[in-house]
Design an enzyme around this catalytic site. Structure first.
Site, PDB file in Angstrom:
ATOM      1  N   LYS A  73       0.804  -1.230   0.000  1.00 26.46           N
ATOM      2  CA  LYS A  73       0.000   0.000   0.000  1.00 26.46           C
ATOM      3  C   LYS A  73       0.835   1.278   0.000  1.00 26.46           C
ATOM      4  CE  LYS A  73      -4.141  -1.782   2.284  1.00 26.46           C
ATOM      5  NZ  LYS A  73      -5.163  -1.512   3.302  1.00 26.46           N
ATOM      6  N   ASP A 109     -10.081   2.753   2.026  1.00 25.55           N
ATOM      7  CA  ASP A 109     -10.190   2.139   3.357  1.00 25.55           C
ATOM      8  C   ASP A 109     -10.941   3.062   4.322  1.00 25.55           C
ATOM      9  OD1 ASP A 109      -8.897  -0.291   2.862  1.00 25.55           O
ATOM     10  OD2 ASP A 109      -6.925   0.592   3.159  1.00 25.55           O
TER      11      ASP A 109
END
Ligand code: ATR
Length: 277
Positions: A73, A109
């Protein structure tokens, strides 16, 4: 009987890049969505931590979208042509789309967490205590602060909580301090409650008493010990599957520009979780 899908020269390719990805639940959700909408697209799991190669593969092979998971990420960011504001502020990217060879990155997220909470409460002006100061905490705290929530972050390693607080404007404390705190919302982002720590809770039952809503980002087990305490005290609970689902629906919309079939994706997710238990 399930209708078989046609794979042909026009089929669009999507996938998840991470290591490991063998247990990822993203393929079942996104493929269920593609099937339901009759889209000529497939979503696969690519096990790699080589974000340089994965981004070149995306351009070279015309892969339309990636979900990005641990440990990629952060490292994917330097290969993006257009990281958006959420990627820059959170310092992590979980979603990439390929627009004519230009890689555009976003982070969904925080959207998953905030949407899950907004379904049961308004957020502006509320007080939240976040346990943990890792990557997941960063995304959730970004979302909470943006939604007008006052955040206290408690972490085992206090320095990490302090760093995060300086960046986002919240209050840092040691994890033990969480036992004496109170607020509207308690969110666990630590790994306490999963895997080897499945029988543990980051907070005692007494520590959970002072909140209205308790959320855990752990989804295996679905009911963590922390959420078990919260349920038995009559609190509203949000389990980790909700955030997982809602970050995925936001990814689907970022890639395709159309509303995600949330109920279809939810059913696929729940079926997969049931089968894996
Ligand atoms: P993620 O990306 O899921 O947030 P991470 O960045 O590795 O994962 O962060 C894990 C978080 O869980 C951290 O806040 C970590 O605390 P430390 O910063 O002190 O390492 C927390 N954590 C992991 N194991 C823990 C444990 N046994 N007790 C308390 N906190 C724990």
């Amino acid at each position: 009987m399930t209708k078989s899908r046609t794979i042909n020269a026009q089929t669009e390719l999507y996938g998840i890049i991470g290591k490991p990805v063998g247990h990822s639940l993203s393929p079942v959700m996104h493929n269920a969505a593609f099937e339901h909408l009759g889209m000529n697209a497939v979503y696969l799991a690519f096990e790699t931590d080589d974000t340089d190669a994965a981004s070149r593969a995306m351009r070279c092979l015309g892969i339309r979208g990636y979900s990005v998971t641990i440990p990629n990420k952060e490292s994917i960011i330097r290969y993006l042509d257009e990281p958006d504001d959420t990627v820059i502020k959170i310092g992590a990217c979980n979603t990439v789309r390929n627009r004519d060879g230009r890689l555009q990155g976003t982070n969904t997220d925080w959207i998953g967490a905030i949407k899950a909470l907004e379904r049961i409460t308004s957020l502006a002006g509320k007080r939240a205590v976040v346990l943990g100061a890792g990557g997941s905490a960063r995304a959730i705290i970004y979302g909470l602060i943006r939604s007008g929530v006052h955040v206290t972050v408690c972490n085992r390693t206090i320095e990490k909580a302090q760093r995060l607080s300086e960046e986002f404007g919240c209050t840092p404390l040691a994890l033990e301090e969480a036992e004496r705190l109170s607020g509207h919302i308690l969110i666990n982002t630590t790994s306490v409650g999963m895997g080897k720590l499945q029988d543990d809770s980051p907070l005692s039952k007494k520590g959970v008493e002072n909140y209205d809503i308790v959320m855990d980002i752990v989804y295996a087990p679905l009911e963590t010990k922390l959420l078990g305490y919260a349920s038995s005290l009559g609190k509203k609970v949000v389990n980790g599957l909700e955030m997982l689902l809602l970050q995925a629906t936001a990814q689907f919309e970022f890639w395709t520009g159309q509303p995600a079939p949330e109920q279809v994706m939810k059913k696929a997710l729940e079926d997969a979780v049931r089968q894996s238990n």
